[in-house]
Design a protein around this motif. Structure first.
Motif, PDB file in Angstrom:
ATOM      1  N   SER A  20       0.965   4.138  -3.031  1.00  0.00           N
ATOM      2  CA  SER A  20       0.235   5.367  -2.703  1.00  0.00           C
ATOM      3  C   SER A  20       0.603   6.522  -3.633  1.00  0.00           C
ATOM      4  CB  SER A  20       0.461   5.741  -1.239  1.00  0.00           C
ATOM      5  OG  SER A  20       1.838   5.847  -0.984  1.00  0.00           O
ATOM      6  N   PHE A  58      -3.374   8.739   0.683  1.00  0.00           N
ATOM      7  CA  PHE A  58      -3.973   8.052  -0.459  1.00  0.00           C
ATOM      8  C   PHE A  58      -5.461   7.777  -0.194  1.00  0.00           C
ATOM      9  CE2 PHE A  58      -4.004   3.765  -2.922  1.00  0.00           C
ATOM     10  CZ  PHE A  58      -4.537   4.375  -4.034  1.00  0.00           C
ATOM     11  N   VAL A  59      -5.755   7.265   0.988  1.00  0.00           N
ATOM     12  CA  VAL A  59      -7.145   6.962   1.338  1.00  0.00           C
ATOM     13  C   VAL A  59      -7.992   8.241   1.355  1.00  0.00           C
ATOM     14  CG1 VAL A  59      -8.665   6.123   3.167  1.00  0.00           C
ATOM     15  CG2 VAL A  59      -6.579   4.860   2.603  1.00  0.00           C
ATOM     16  N   GLY A 109      -0.916   5.844  -6.883  1.00  0.00           N
ATOM     17  CA  GLY A 109      -2.362   5.928  -6.664  1.00  0.00           C
ATOM     18  C   GLY A 109      -2.862   7.360  -6.701  1.00  0.00           C
ATOM     19  N   ILE A 110      -2.154   8.250  -6.003  1.00  0.00           N
ATOM     20  CA  ILE A 110      -2.568   9.654  -5.986  1.00  0.00           C
ATOM     21  C   ILE A 110      -2.495  10.248  -7.397  1.00  0.00           C
ATOM     22  CG2 ILE A 110      -1.922  11.949  -5.134  1.00  0.00           C
ATOM     23  CD1 ILE A 110      -0.975  10.511  -2.529  1.00  0.00           C
ATOM     24  N   PRO A 142       1.703   8.150   3.962  1.00  0.00           N
ATOM     25  CA  PRO A 142       1.303   8.136   2.541  1.00  0.00           C
ATOM     26  C   PRO A 142       0.024   7.339   2.301  1.00  0.00           C
ATOM     27  CG  PRO A 142       3.647   7.746   2.722  1.00  0.00           C
ATOM     28  CD  PRO A 142       3.112   7.745   4.130  1.00  0.00           C
ATOM     29  N   ILE A 143      -0.133   6.237   3.049  1.00  0.00           N
ATOM     30  CA  ILE A 143      -1.360   5.435   2.869  1.00  0.00           C
ATOM     31  C   ILE A 143      -2.576   6.247   3.312  1.00  0.00           C
ATOM     32  CG2 ILE A 143      -2.580   3.348   3.600  1.00  0.00           C
ATOM     33  CD1 ILE A 143       0.078   1.964   3.878  1.00  0.00           C
ATOM     34  N   LEU A 194       0.822  -1.203   0.000  1.00  0.00           N
ATOM     35  CA  LEU A 194       0.000   0.000   0.000  1.00  0.00           C
ATOM     36  C   LEU A 194       0.860   1.259   0.000  1.00  0.00           C
ATOM     37  CD1 LEU A 194      -2.955  -0.913   2.365  1.00  0.00           C
ATOM     38  CD2 LEU A 194      -3.021  -0.535  -0.104  1.00  0.00           C
ATOM     39  N   ARG A 195       1.953   1.208   0.778  1.00  0.00           N
ATOM     40  CA  ARG A 195       2.812   2.386   0.812  1.00  0.00           C
ATOM     41  C   ARG A 195       3.458   2.601  -0.550  1.00  0.00           C
ATOM     42  NH1 ARG A 195       7.058   2.076   5.261  1.00  0.00           N
ATOM     43  NH2 ARG A 195       8.169   1.011   3.610  1.00  0.00           N
TER      44      ARG A 195
END
Lengths: 310, 495
Positions: A45, A167-168, A48-49, A163-164, A41-42
């Motif tokens: 991120s 992202f969330v 993802g962003i 960062p996670i 996930l890290r």
């Protein structure tokens, strides 16, 4: 009937993600541990962003190739103001975000007022932003950053890496904008049929401008996270990041023609790319082969999507 | 085996997931005849034609062509066998010349070299155009041609491909008056050559002018085949809709009130000196040839195109319209000419399309009121009798008539006082047309001011209280209901 098909293609990529996860869990037991999943996930991120930002632009019928350069430029800008004892951490963060938004505004205005194709405008911006990053940093990495700035990319809150959490947060806010606000609806309309949107009284230029500002603004956020994570404003960072972001969007079922797509799809696309990268690393597959496998998966995912859509 | 017929379709059925598009359909086509295929949208005409041309494969049934059973698994096989289709939306190569388009895929070459014999290409193309009696230079680029001219090129292409059956799918939907006459002359010549023509159109007067035989389909079923001479207008309509449709146009007593919209001396690149007004409760028809400037005038009033000078007044007050948002704000609504180009977001749902222009009303705050939106959209679906499984259906999957109703539902959701209909019935079936006529009449009855543009004179004559004839960007005549006839309108419309 078509709705059913829609759901099938939507859950198709979700199923693909789950299948990949199951295979990797069997192949390497370490994959499905909390520790590794947090690492995945890290890692995803930042992409993802970026991918969520470019989702706005792609749904609105555009494209943004300047993301990677904007990551580098805003990282350098943030780092330049983040030396210890210089300013409170909010200053470099805000400056980077505003520069990102400004670049988005320039992209958007050139595209809407200048009527130049988004591909060309953002291709130009790709090299302009990269050049600016090199000019501002004299071509050297900007180091010696304050601990509070480095917390953004390296810190944890309640055992979860920052960062996670960012992202969330971006996922939530972006989903709400696209689904539950007027501007979000207008983005779909403009991407689906610009003329019809215009004839419905929508100010198409403003909608596109918003999409490009969102996109570059989120790229700036990614730039901050990256600079903080590597504790350096690196002018050569982020090369080809836009391609991974666009790949994630496309895997997630958003049409490059505009008018269709979702944040949920993009997030799944991001996770698929991330999980595969991580899994292949764990399996000690050489990075040369990783690239080949990733390419096949990108095209394969879209191929499956087409088949389902038919 | 029935040797009288060039082509026999027997017992053809075709299903799509959830829909039976064709059920045991038959069709018998004779050499050198024009065979009209009639039916509402969704009756299965297009599906049947796609099977003939090899775009779709039937689930069952057979096709007998020149005494032999044929089965096409791709379009090129159908073309090689002697079938040709002039599509509703033409598909030319815009950057190539007329001659190159005509001979696309069949270019004359020098021996086995593959090198194109350009001299022969252009000479043959020219000879062919002369034979058709068409005066289009074969050196022109395709993109410089009008829709009517492109159609001629498509027909020439069909002849080059030695077509024995030519399918024409609404060939007159985008051309007008004299161009239609030219087309019909060509069709007469094609008949003499023994070519069979399958002709699809929604325009009744045309069918009776051109067709020898008429076959009717309804809801995927074959209804029957009749000599054109044995039917009259009303009988044919009844066959198509399967119910009595007495009067297409309702008689109404017009009682116009105060002027709602008036324009004075409007000018732009496309038109000049446009002055007229529309009153409360009045239907103003605008007639004219394709390209005369009708659409451009209303698009300028609605803020899609710019005007260079002139005054627009709504309810006596002068207003500035810089974009469609301004027009909507001032109570003007436009149902545009081309629903796919400017009316609908095809990839979005019925619901999202209906509410698109009125989101500020249904949700004045930052966030959308999704519940209210759904209710409003569902109300419109019911009110306008839009046939869709649900308001979440993607609008692209609806039939033409229902798509048009979605556009109307969208525009009327803002409750405009001045409503402009630009070609509101193009390419939709009689049932839906009648509903739209009724809707327009009702709106006028409620005191709305209506402007209606149509290429179908019957429509303009049947609905309008007053008619403006536009020619070359200017108003050439204003006619009241009593003096207007097809002949008078054409006289002022022709250049």
């Amino acid at each position: 009937m078509n709705l059913a098909k829609n759901y099938l293609s939507k859950y198709g990529i979700l199923i693909a993600l789950l299948v990949i996860c199951i295979i990797l869990s069997i192949a390497t037991p370490y994959f499905f541990t909390a520790q590794n999943l947090i690492i995945v996930l890290r890692q995803v991120s930042i992409n993802g962003i970026l991918a969520i930002g470019v989702t706005f632009v792609i749904i609105a019928g555009g494209i943004d190739l300047s993301l990677g350069s904007v990551v580098a430029l805003t990282g350098v800008i943030a780092a330049s103001f983040a030396h210890p004892g210089m300013y409170p951490v909010i200053v470099p963060v805000m400056l980077a975000l505003l520069s990102g938004a400004l670049i988005g505004a320039i992209n958007g205005l050139t595209i809407t007022l200048g009527k130049v194709a988004p591909f060309i405008v953002t291709l130009g911006m790709m090299t302009i932003a990269r050049g600016l990053a090199l000019v501002l940093s004299n071509g050297r990495p900007v180091t010696n950053l304050s601990p509070s700035f480095n917390f953004i990319g390296g810190g944890d809150v309640l055992y979860i890496p920052v960062p996670i959490l960012l992202f969330v947060l971006v996922i939530l806010i972006s989903s709400v904008i696209l689904k539950y606000t007027r501007i979000g609806r207008y983005i779909y309309a403009v991407g689906g049929n610009e003329n019809a949107a215009k004839a419905s009284g929508i100010r198409v230029g403003r909608v596109k401008l918003f999409a490009y500002i969102m996109c570059s603004g989120l790229a700036a956020l990614a730039g901050i996270v990256l600079a903080s994570r590597i504790t350096t404003g690196q002018p050569n960072a982020g090369i080809a990041y836009e391609l991974d972001a666009i790949a994630a969007v496309v895997i997630g079922g958003t049409s490059l023609l505009g008018g269709r797509g979702s944040i949920a799809g993009t997030v799944i696309g991001v996770l698929i790319i991330g999980v595969i990268n991580n899994g292949l690393d764990l399996l000690n597959v050489s990075s040369y082969y990783q690239q080949i496998i990733k390419g096949i998966i990108i095209v394969g995912a879209v191929l499956l999507d087409r088949k389902n859509a038919r | 085996m029935d040797s009288n017929f060039l082509l026999s379709v027997e017992g053809v059925s075709k299903s799509f997931p959830g829909v039976k598009a064709l059920n045991n359909v038959q069709l018998n086509i004779e050499k050198g005849k024009v065979h009209a295929l009639m039916g509402e949208n969704g009756a299965g005409k297009s599906t049947l034609m796609k099977i003939l041309i090899g775009m779709l494969q039937p689930d069952s049934g057979k096709m007998i062509f020149k005494g032999e059973q044929v089965r096409f698994s791709a379009v090129h096989e159908a073309i090689a066998a002697g079938f040709s289709m002039i599509h509703q939306e033409l598909l030319p190569f815009p950057e190539l010349t007329v001659a190159e388009n005509i001979f696309m895929g069949r270019e004359p070459v020098y021996g086995w070299s593959g090198w194109i014999n350009r001299k022969k290409l252009y000479a043959d193309a020219k000879a062919l155009m002369n034979k058709l009696g068409v005066t289009i230079s074969v050196n022109r680029l395709m993109k410089t041609l009008s829709v009517a001219e492109m159609q001629m090129v498509e027909i020439a292409k069909a002849i080059v491909n030695k077509a024995e059956v030519i399918i024409m799918d609404e060939p007159t939907s985008a051309i007008s008056g004299r161009e239609v006459d030219i087309l019909f002359n060509i069709i007469h010549d094609l008949k003499k050559e023994g070519i069979a023509i399958i002709y699809i159109s929604h325009k009744m007067d045309e069918i009776f002018k051109i067709a020898d035989t008429i076959s009717v389909m309804r809801d995927g079923e074959y209804i029957g085949t009749y000599p054109a001479a044995s039917l009259n207008n009303q009988q044919l309509i009844n066959l198509i809709v399967g119910r009595e449709l007495n009067t297409v146009f309702e008689k109404r007593a017009a009682n116009p009130g105060a002027p709602l919209l008036s324009v004075q001396n409007l000018c732009s690149n496309n038109f000049a000196d446009i002055t007229f007004e529309v009153r409360q409760g009045e239907i103003l028809g605008i007639a004219g040839l394709m390209g005369a400037g009708r659409t451009e005038i209303v698009q300028a009033i609605f803020g899609i195109d710019n005007i260079s000078s002139g005054i627009i007044k709504v309810k006596g007050r002068e207003i500035k319209i810089a974009c469609p948002g301004d027009a909507i704000h001032n109570g003007i609504g436009l149902i545009s000419e081309d629903r796919k180009l400017t009316g609908l977001v095809l990839s979005s749902s019925v619901k999202h399309n209906i509410t698109l222009a009125a989101l500020k009303k249904t949700s004045p705050g930052i966030f959308l009121d999704l519940e209210k939106e759904k209710k409003v959209a569902d109300d419109q679906v019911r009110k306008f009798n839009i046939k869709t499984p649900s308001s979440n259906q993607v609008v692209n999957y609806l039939s033409g008539g229902n798509q048009q109703k979605v556009v109307i539902a969208k525009v009327l959701l803002n409750d405009p006082d001045i409503i402009i209909f630009d070609e509101p019935t193009r390419g939709i079936d009689i049932g839906a047309k009648t509903e739209i006529y009724k809707m327009i009449t009702e709106l006028a009855g409620k005191g709305k001011a209506i402007i209606m543009i149509s290429s179908e004179l019957i429509e303009v004559l049947g609905l309008s209280d007053r008619i403006l004839v536009v020619r070359k960007g200017r108003i050439s005549k204003e006619l009241n209901k009593e003096e207007a006839t097809q002949e008078v309108i054409m006289e002022y419309a022709m250049e």
